[in-house]
Motif scaffolding. Structure first.
Motif, mmCIF file in Angstrom:
data_model
loop_
_atom_site.group_PDB
_atom_site.id
_atom_site.type_symbol
_atom_site.label_atom_id
_atom_site.label_comp_id
_atom_site.label_asym_id
_atom_site.label_seq_id
_atom_site.Cartn_x
_atom_site.Cartn_y
_atom_site.Cartn_z
ATOM 1 N N LEU A 1 0.750 -1.416 0.190
ATOM 2 C CA LEU A 1 -0.003 0.087 0.097
ATOM 3 C C LEU A 1 0.723 1.151 -0.255
ATOM 4 O O LEU A 1 0.385 2.356 -0.209
ATOM 5 C CB LEU A 1 -0.844 0.029 1.138
ATOM 6 C CG LEU A 1 -1.870 -0.927 1.279
ATOM 7 C CD1 LEU A 1 -2.755 -0.908 2.542
ATOM 8 C CD2 LEU A 1 -2.792 -1.127 0.063
ATOM 9 N N LEU A 2 2.224 1.131 0.342
ATOM 10 C CA LEU A 2 3.006 2.365 0.533
ATOM 11 C C LEU A 2 3.463 2.674 -1.094
ATOM 12 O O LEU A 2 4.546 2.515 -1.385
ATOM 13 C CB LEU A 2 4.214 2.136 1.207
ATOM 14 C CG LEU A 2 5.030 3.323 1.621
ATOM 15 C CD1 LEU A 2 4.471 4.350 2.207
ATOM 16 C CD2 LEU A 2 6.222 2.856 2.520
ATOM 17 N N LYS A 3 2.526 3.147 -1.718
ATOM 18 C CA LYS A 3 2.767 3.864 -3.314
ATOM 19 C C LYS A 3 2.674 5.090 -3.439
ATOM 20 O O LYS A 3 1.846 5.796 -2.491
ATOM 21 C CB LYS A 3 1.867 2.994 -4.057
ATOM 22 C CG LYS A 3 2.072 1.531 -4.057
ATOM 23 C CD LYS A 3 0.989 0.718 -4.799
ATOM 24 C CE LYS A 3 1.115 -0.706 -4.814
ATOM 25 N NZ LYS A 3 0.119 -1.618 -5.567
ATOM 26 N N PRO A 4 2.868 5.783 -4.657
ATOM 27 C CA PRO A 4 2.499 7.113 -4.850
ATOM 28 C C PRO A 4 1.091 7.168 -4.937
ATOM 29 O O PRO A 4 0.549 6.776 -5.313
ATOM 30 C CB PRO A 4 3.400 7.313 -6.331
ATOM 31 C CG PRO A 4 4.281 6.362 -6.290
ATOM 32 C CD PRO A 4 3.832 5.115 -5.454
ATOM 33 N N GLN A 5 0.743 8.662 -4.583
ATOM 34 C CA GLN A 5 -0.625 8.957 -4.666
ATOM 35 C C GLN A 5 -1.261 8.867 -6.199
ATOM 36 O O GLN A 5 -0.641 9.559 -6.849
ATOM 37 C CB GLN A 5 -0.954 10.307 -3.929
ATOM 38 C CG GLN A 5 -2.418 10.795 -4.055
ATOM 39 C CD GLN A 5 -3.338 9.975 -3.169
ATOM 40 O OE1 GLN A 5 -3.127 9.725 -1.993
ATOM 41 N NE2 GLN A 5 -4.340 9.423 -3.670
ATOM 42 N N ASP A 6 -2.401 8.342 -6.413
ATOM 43 C CA ASP A 6 -3.029 8.420 -7.452
ATOM 44 C C ASP A 6 -3.830 9.607 -7.423
ATOM 45 O O ASP A 6 -4.659 10.006 -6.746
ATOM 46 C CB ASP A 6 -3.992 7.161 -7.637
ATOM 47 C CG ASP A 6 -4.608 7.097 -9.041
ATOM 48 O OD1 ASP A 6 -4.716 8.136 -9.493
ATOM 49 O OD2 ASP A 6 -5.662 6.135 -9.087
ATOM 50 N N PRO A 7 -3.444 10.681 -8.263
ATOM 51 C CA PRO A 7 -4.138 11.819 -8.385
ATOM 52 C C PRO A 7 -5.749 11.760 -8.523
ATOM 53 O O PRO A 7 -6.403 12.638 -8.187
ATOM 54 C CB PRO A 7 -3.397 12.702 -9.519
ATOM 55 C CG PRO A 7 -2.408 12.003 -9.963
ATOM 56 C CD PRO A 7 -2.346 10.524 -9.513
ATOM 57 N N ALA A 8 -6.242 10.708 -9.208
ATOM 58 C CA ALA A 8 -7.751 10.609 -9.501
ATOM 59 C C ALA A 8 -8.562 9.996 -8.270
ATOM 60 O O ALA A 8 -9.600 9.751 -8.370
ATOM 61 C CB ALA A 8 -7.895 9.878 -10.806
ATOM 62 N N ARG A 9 -7.646 9.463 -7.292
ATOM 63 C CA ARG A 9 -8.336 8.663 -6.163
ATOM 64 C C ARG A 9 -8.827 9.709 -5.417
ATOM 65 O O ARG A 9 -8.145 10.510 -4.789
ATOM 66 C CB ARG A 9 -7.396 7.801 -5.747
ATOM 67 C CG ARG A 9 -7.819 6.784 -4.850
ATOM 68 C CD ARG A 9 -6.856 5.665 -4.434
ATOM 69 N NE ARG A 9 -7.457 4.614 -3.792
ATOM 70 C CZ ARG A 9 -8.000 3.419 -4.126
ATOM 71 N NH1 ARG A 9 -7.969 3.312 -5.787
ATOM 72 N NH2 ARG A 9 -8.287 2.644 -3.435
ATOM 73 N N LEU A 10 -9.890 9.398 -4.615
ATOM 74 C CA LEU A 10 -10.315 10.306 -3.608
ATOM 75 C C LEU A 10 -9.868 9.931 -2.272
ATOM 76 O O LEU A 10 -9.353 9.011 -2.048
ATOM 77 C CB LEU A 10 -12.148 10.054 -3.484
ATOM 78 C CG LEU A 10 -12.889 10.478 -4.727
ATOM 79 C CD1 LEU A 10 -14.507 10.205 -4.380
ATOM 80 C CD2 LEU A 10 -12.930 12.234 -4.799
ATOM 81 N N GLY A 11 -9.894 10.813 -1.360
ATOM 82 C CA GLY A 11 -9.261 10.986 -0.050
ATOM 83 C C GLY A 11 -10.047 9.705 0.572
ATOM 84 O O GLY A 11 -9.468 8.793 1.492
ATOM 85 N N SER A 12 -11.360 9.677 0.546
ATOM 86 C CA SER A 12 -12.315 8.704 1.189
ATOM 87 C C SER A 12 -11.934 7.164 0.734
ATOM 88 O O SER A 12 -12.119 6.293 1.655
ATOM 89 C CB SER A 12 -13.785 8.979 0.971
ATOM 90 O OG SER A 12 -13.734 8.912 -0.244
ATOM 91 N N ASP A 13 -11.128 7.159 -0.564
ATOM 92 C CA ASP A 13 -10.825 5.586 -0.882
ATOM 93 C C ASP A 13 -9.227 5.589 -0.793
ATOM 94 O O ASP A 13 -8.666 4.561 -1.221
ATOM 95 C CB ASP A 13 -10.885 5.405 -2.538
ATOM 96 C CG ASP A 13 -12.613 5.644 -2.575
ATOM 97 O OD1 ASP A 13 -13.357 5.118 -1.371
ATOM 98 O OD2 ASP A 13 -12.828 6.222 -3.604
ATOM 99 N N THR A 14 -8.707 6.378 -0.006
ATOM 100 C CA THR A 14 -7.097 6.428 0.238
ATOM 101 C C THR A 14 -6.530 6.151 1.481
ATOM 102 O O THR A 14 -7.181 6.828 2.327
ATOM 103 C CB THR A 14 -6.409 7.849 -0.638
ATOM 104 O OG1 THR A 14 -6.722 7.851 -1.710
ATOM 105 C CG2 THR A 14 -4.750 7.767 -0.039
ATOM 106 N N LEU A 15 -5.780 5.118 1.778
ATOM 107 C CA LEU A 15 -5.632 4.869 3.047
ATOM 108 C C LEU A 15 -4.246 5.324 3.621
ATOM 109 O O LEU A 15 -3.346 5.170 2.527
ATOM 110 C CB LEU A 15 -5.580 3.417 3.245
ATOM 111 C CG LEU A 15 -6.830 2.551 3.111
ATOM 112 C CD1 LEU A 15 -6.523 0.995 3.251
ATOM 113 C CD2 LEU A 15 -7.778 3.007 4.260
#
Length: 230
Positions: A85-99
């Motif tokens: 899970l320790l990956k670069p942030q997906d710019p299109a992913r919502l914060g509510s779906d980002t851990l």
């Protein structure tokens, strides 16, 4: 003069917070970057990927969603978080779906590590410190929120901060990540609505006053620890 008013309303103060020793004239009025106030080289040596996995890999950690209001919690082994899970942030992913792993540390299990940390030697009368430790990927971060005062130190990586005083609520969507806000909202802000901002590097500590709005963005895979003054 630093500390005499809301700095973000004046374009002259859209610069990094002043770098000096904390005093009461800053404690309630302005963020301050502190450098050289502690030596956490021993703590840093324990926070490498290899050392953290060896000590805590099999232990569960509690992850939070990276949004502002409706946090969802997920428990996973620390090794699974680091390796999957320790990956670069997906710019299109919502914060509510980002851990995001920050805080919610088990102080019994993580206590031996925290005992090696040297916090900034400053306090606000009537408060007591509590630690929150985090590891996060590049582009990740926590969107705008506020709470009580505290310090945040970068151990590895770089962390960019965006701050507004309590009376200036920033424009943001609660489920938008900091990275999405930086791409979509930040470029079109009028000069008077831009935040106070800075980038912390290893060994630097940011003091943030009570109820200041702030959002963070990890520019690299980062390890960091905050001392909340509750």
């Amino acid at each position: 003069t630093p500390g005499t008013g809301p700095p973000v309303r004046d374009p002259r103060y859209r610069t990094p917070p002043v770098r000096c020793s904390l005093s009461l004239r800053f404690a309630f009025s302005r963020p301050v970057i502190l450098r050289g106030v502690t030596d956490n080289s021993a703590f840093r040596a324990l926070c490498t990927r290899e050392k953290l996995l060896a000590a805590f890999g099999a232990l569960p950690v509690r992850l939070s969603t990276a949004n502002t209001y409706s946090y969802r919690k997920v428990d996973v082994p620390f090794q699974e978080y680091v390796e999957q899970l320790l990956k670069p942030q997906d710019p299109a992913r919502l914060g509510s779906d980002t851990l995001y792993f920050f805080g919610d540390n088990n102080f019994t299990e993580w206590g031996p590590l925290f005992q090696r940390y040297v916090p900034p030697p400053f306090r606000i009368p009537g408060t007591s410190p509590a630690y929150s430790f985090g590891v996060a990927g590049s582009g990740s971060g926590v969107p705008f929120h506020w709470h009580g005062p505290g310090f945040s130190e970068v151990i590895f990586g770089r962390k960019r901060w965006f701050l507004y005083p309590p009376e200036q609520t920033p424009h943001f969507h609660p489920n938008e990540t900091t990275l999405a806000w930086l791409h979509h909202t930040y470029p079109v802000l009028p000069p008077a609505e831009r935040p106070l901002e800075c980038t912390l590097r290893p060994g630097e500590v940011l003091y943030f006053p009570d109820r200041w709005w702030h959002a963070t963005l990890n520019l690299d895979t980062s390890v960091f620890i905050s001392t909340f003054l509750g």
